[in-house]
Scaffold this motif. Structure first.
Motif, PDB file in Angstrom:
ATOM      1  N   HIS A 116       0.969  -1.275  -0.088  1.00  0.00           N
ATOM      2  CA  HIS A 116       0.501  -0.123   0.328  1.00  0.00           C
ATOM      3  C   HIS A 116       0.577   1.347  -0.198  1.00  0.00           C
ATOM      4  O   HIS A 116       1.687   1.337   1.240  1.00  0.00           O
ATOM      5  CB  HIS A 116      -0.707  -0.178   0.984  1.00  0.00           C
TER       6      HIS A 116
ATOM      7  N   ARG B 196       1.692  10.095   0.662  1.00  0.00           N
ATOM      8  CA  ARG B 196       3.263   9.484   0.766  1.00  0.00           C
ATOM      9  C   ARG B 196       4.219   8.675   1.536  1.00  0.00           C
ATOM     10  O   ARG B 196       4.216   7.732   2.005  1.00  0.00           O
ATOM     11  CB  ARG B 196       4.060  10.559  -0.650  1.00  0.00           C
ATOM     12  N   MET B 197       4.275   9.065   2.659  1.00  0.00           N
ATOM     13  CA  MET B 197       4.688   8.994   4.252  1.00  0.00           C
ATOM     14  C   MET B 197       5.937   8.212   3.956  1.00  0.00           C
ATOM     15  O   MET B 197       5.680   7.098   4.688  1.00  0.00           O
ATOM     16  CB  MET B 197       3.413   7.682   4.928  1.00  0.00           C
ATOM     17  N   ILE B 198       6.455   9.071   3.371  1.00  0.00           N
ATOM     18  CA  ILE B 198       8.132   8.836   3.229  1.00  0.00           C
ATOM     19  C   ILE B 198       8.812   9.139   4.777  1.00  0.00           C
ATOM     20  O   ILE B 198       7.681   9.916   5.612  1.00  0.00           O
ATOM     21  CB  ILE B 198       8.960   9.689   2.024  1.00  0.00           C
ATOM     22  N   PHE B 199       9.761   8.355   4.851  1.00  0.00           N
ATOM     23  CA  PHE B 199      10.554   8.904   5.988  1.00  0.00           C
ATOM     24  C   PHE B 199      11.807  10.055   5.681  1.00  0.00           C
ATOM     25  O   PHE B 199      12.565  10.178   5.200  1.00  0.00           O
ATOM     26  CB  PHE B 199      11.287   7.228   6.995  1.00  0.00           C
ATOM     27  N   SER B 200      10.837  11.115   6.600  1.00  0.00           N
ATOM     28  CA  SER B 200      11.524  12.338   5.746  1.00  0.00           C
ATOM     29  C   SER B 200      13.044  12.295   6.061  1.00  0.00           C
ATOM     30  O   SER B 200      13.997  13.029   5.781  1.00  0.00           O
ATOM     31  CB  SER B 200      10.660  13.149   6.290  1.00  0.00           C
ATOM     32  N   ASN B 201      12.877  12.193   8.115  1.00  0.00           N
ATOM     33  CA  ASN B 201      14.195  12.381   8.044  1.00  0.00           C
ATOM     34  C   ASN B 201      15.443  10.803   8.097  1.00  0.00           C
ATOM     35  O   ASN B 201      16.327  10.501   8.691  1.00  0.00           O
ATOM     36  CB  ASN B 201      14.789  12.518   9.769  1.00  0.00           C
ATOM     37  N   LEU B 202      15.582  10.194   7.242  1.00  0.00           N
ATOM     38  CA  LEU B 202      15.922   9.114   6.150  1.00  0.00           C
ATOM     39  C   LEU B 202      16.781   8.911   5.457  1.00  0.00           C
ATOM     40  O   LEU B 202      15.742   9.833   4.631  1.00  0.00           O
ATOM     41  CB  LEU B 202      15.269   7.549   6.332  1.00  0.00           C
TER      42      LEU B 202
ATOM     43  N   MET C  72      14.320   0.313   3.757  1.00  0.00           N
ATOM     44  CA  MET C  72      12.917  -0.128   4.429  1.00  0.00           C
ATOM     45  C   MET C  72      11.847  -0.892   3.474  1.00  0.00           C
ATOM     46  O   MET C  72      11.318  -1.590   4.061  1.00  0.00           O
ATOM     47  CB  MET C  72      12.421   1.160   4.685  1.00  0.00           C
TER      48      MET C  72
ATOM     49  N   GLY D 113      12.663  14.126   3.312  1.00  0.00           N
ATOM     50  CA  GLY D 113      12.153  15.145   3.644  1.00  0.00           C
ATOM     51  C   GLY D 113      12.282  16.577   2.552  1.00  0.00           C
ATOM     52  O   GLY D 113      11.333  17.319   2.536  1.00  0.00           O
TER      53      GLY D 113
ATOM     54  N   GLN E 116       9.078  13.036  -4.053  1.00  0.00           N
ATOM     55  CA  GLN E 116       8.433  11.844  -2.551  1.00  0.00           C
ATOM     56  C   GLN E 116       8.431  11.245  -3.300  1.00  0.00           C
ATOM     57  O   GLN E 116       7.870  10.121  -2.672  1.00  0.00           O
ATOM     58  CB  GLN E 116       7.805  13.018  -1.743  1.00  0.00           C
TER      59      GLN E 116
ATOM     60  N   ARG F  82       9.569   2.347  -3.282  1.00  0.00           N
ATOM     61  CA  ARG F  82       9.470   1.821  -2.305  1.00  0.00           C
ATOM     62  C   ARG F  82       9.202   0.633  -2.391  1.00  0.00           C
ATOM     63  O   ARG F  82      10.054  -0.137  -1.619  1.00  0.00           O
ATOM     64  CB  ARG F  82       9.476   3.120  -1.383  1.00  0.00           C
TER      65      ARG F  82
END
Ligand SMILES: Nc1ncnc2c1ncn2[C@@H]1O[C@H](COP(=O)(O)OP(=O)(O)OP(=O)(O)O)[C@@H](O)[C@H]1O
Ligand SMILES: [Mg+2]
Lengths: 235, 296
Positions: A80, A85-91, A99, A133, A140, A147
């Protein structure tokens, strides 16, 4: 591949889905369209296990997944890409992709998937060490899709991939979605507000209105439907 | 000059202990967004495991000391994971206030269970490591200080490696940034949270042993003050920020030592908290913390 039967979901006392049913065949691109608050995101979140339905049944590849925890649903190849988007901003971009491959143990397959992601989104390759981020909105979205592909999904659910993206990039992203489906046989459920675009790339469509499916059929046919035209396709 | 260096050395070795404890507060905050008040009592249990383990190994040996350290770390890792499993996991999704109150409850439970089993009277912590001191240009360096510094540097390097170079570490950071998205990657957040408690508690145990080596009178309430200081250190560095917790610990330990060596020594704790307040006035998110803005 995916069969949803009489699915009802509510948030507290508010009902968001009032018993929807649909089927998605292997290899298809199916779209779910509908206005704001129709229940599209709720549908995807329930299928991926982030929300628990009040009633109904979800079957994936012949198995009942209705009550499985979300991380076990992913493990079956149902991925899903969430709204926003919910990317991992600080990675970094690289770590985000890692991930995506969290459940993969085959190093060769991971490397192959990475190359594939970079081949469809070369921009990500230029930015592997960048914090996710700080990517542009379009980048993104590419990362969110990339991802998801890292996990070798069999079935991909995309929630409004066009949201907040420049028109030129939208067509690129949609081309890639079609390409992913054609070249890798990944079945896709596409949620969109941009109904024109969604009907263009999909083979069949479901129209959702306040938690009910009000129309469904082959996308080609729905594109010329007068009622749908008036409501969703801008006349 | 040598006076200054001496104080700096003393301060850094105290600060390293605060840093080890602070890391646990900050890591747990990172994945669960609450302050685990029972953490300071895990530190105390670490010291007591060391105390009993110390009876089984010969005193003044390096291997004996390391065995005591290892046992305390493993024991507390298990304790931390058990606390999480029994007390906090059932509250997943509950309001933070409920979890905080539970944490206070667990803290009191450990403190008073400690008094039942260990007694309230202080005990003398055995000198498990070799004891020596060296004089370096007027600065007295005790072997205990060297052990504190060596152990904390090694543990922080290992922690850094785990958090930034391993799969589970990346998952920890991912869960901390966006737990829902992590689940969608197939991460079992409960496993990651449990691992985080284990890791943080092991560091607190190491802190407990190192503290007890330097202040060898241990009792079931010994965790309260260092725990509070370490909590302050974690906030000071920016709660949720791992390098921040280490930095906060070092700063707090150093300041405290300098104040203790001055004419205002009675106010050393007050000054530590005053610093916290002042820094937070200017940098509300702590020294290395930042308010992250997410693009939507
Ligand atoms: N967390 C929530 N709590 C309460 N109600 C919610 C929550 N999330 C969604 N809803 C409600 O459920 C209904 C369906 O929302 P949903 O997000 O599924 O719509 P959507 O079709 O995805 O809309 P959009 O196109 O705007 O994203 C809406 O009426 C919404 O207000
Ligand atoms: Mg939505």
């Amino acid at each position: 591949m995916l069969t949803v039967t009489d699915l009802s979901v509510s948030y507290g006392a508010i009902s968001a889905l009032g018993g929807i049913s649909f089927t998605i065949e292997q290899g298809a691109i199916v779209t779910l369209i509908g206005g704001n608050g129709a229940g599209k995101t709720t549908t995807l979140r329930t299928i991926s296990g982030l929300l628990r339905p009040k009633a109904g049944r979800i079957e994936f590849l012949g198995a009942d997944i209705t009550r499985l925890p979300a991380h076990q649903i992913v493990a079956r190849g149902l991925c899903h890409v969430p709204e926003g988007r919910m990317i991992f901003s600080n990675l970094t971009v690289d770590e985000n992709l890692a991930m995506g491959a969290y459940l993969q143990h085959d190093k060769e397959l991971i490397a192959k998937n990475r190359d594939y992601v970079f081949s469809i989104f070369p921009r990500l390759k230029e930015r592997i060490k960048q914090m996710a981020g700080t990517l542009s909105g379009g980048e993104q979205q590419m990362l969110a899709i990339g991802r998801a592909l890292m996990g070798s999904p069999k079935f991909l659910m995309l929630d409004e991939p066009s949201l907040g993206i420049a028109p030129r990039l939208i067509s690129t992203i949609f081309e890639k979605i079609v390409e992913i489906n054609r070249n890798h046989g990944i079945t896709i459920l596409l949620v969109e507000q941009n109904a024109n675009l969604a009907l263009e790339v999909s083979s069949s469509a479901y129209v959702l209105e306040t938690g009910r499916i009000v129309m469904h059929g082959p996308s080609r046919q729905l594109r010329t439907d007068p009622q749908l035209k008036a409501t969703y396709l801008g006349g | 000059m040598s006076e200054l260096l001496q104080q700096l050395l003393n301060g850094l070795s105290l600060g390293a202990i605060y840093a080890l404890i602070a890391l646990g507060y900050t890591m747990v905050y990172g994945v669960l967004r609450f302050i685990n008040f029972a953490h300071s009592d895990v530190f105390m249990v670490g010291a007591f495991i060391g105390y009993y383990m110390g009876k089984l190994v010969p005193e003044h040996t390096l291997w004996g000391g390391l065995a005591v350290l290892g046992a305390a770390m493993v024991g507390c890792a298990l304790l931390g994971m058990t606390i999480e499993r029994l007390a906090y996991r059932p509250l997943r999704g509950a309001p933070t206030l409920n979890v905080l109150i539970t944490a206070i409850g667990v803290s009191l439970l450990l403190e008073y269970t400690g008094q039942v089993f260990f007694g309230a009277a202080p005990r003398n912590f055995p000198a498990v490591f070799p004891v020596r001191s060296f004089s370096l240009g007027g600065v007295i360096v005790s072997s205990n200080q060297l052990i504190v510094i060596a152990v904390s540097v090694v543990l922080m390097v290992v922690l850094q490696f785990i958090v930034y170079r391993t799969k589970i570490g990346t998952a920890m950071r991912a869960v901390s940034l966006n737990p829902k998205a992590a689940v969608l990657m197939g991460v079992n957040n409960d496993v990651v949270i449990s691992f985080t408690f284990g890791l943080g508690s092991a560091l607190a145990a190491a802190g407990g042993i190192l503290y007890a080596l330097n202040y060898p009178s241990i009792d079931p309430l010994m965790g309260v003050m260092p725990g509070l200081k370490a909590f302050v250190a974690a906030i000071l560095g920016g709660i949720g920020n791992i390098p921040g917790a280490a930095l906060g610990g070092l700063i707090l330990g150093t300041v405290e030592t300098f104040v203790a060596g001055s004419e205002w020594s009675t106010y050393k704790d007050a000054i530590a908290f005053a610093i916290l307040i002042i820094i937070l006035l200017f940098r509300p998110a702590g020294l290395l913390g930042k308010f992250t803005v997410e693009k939507v």
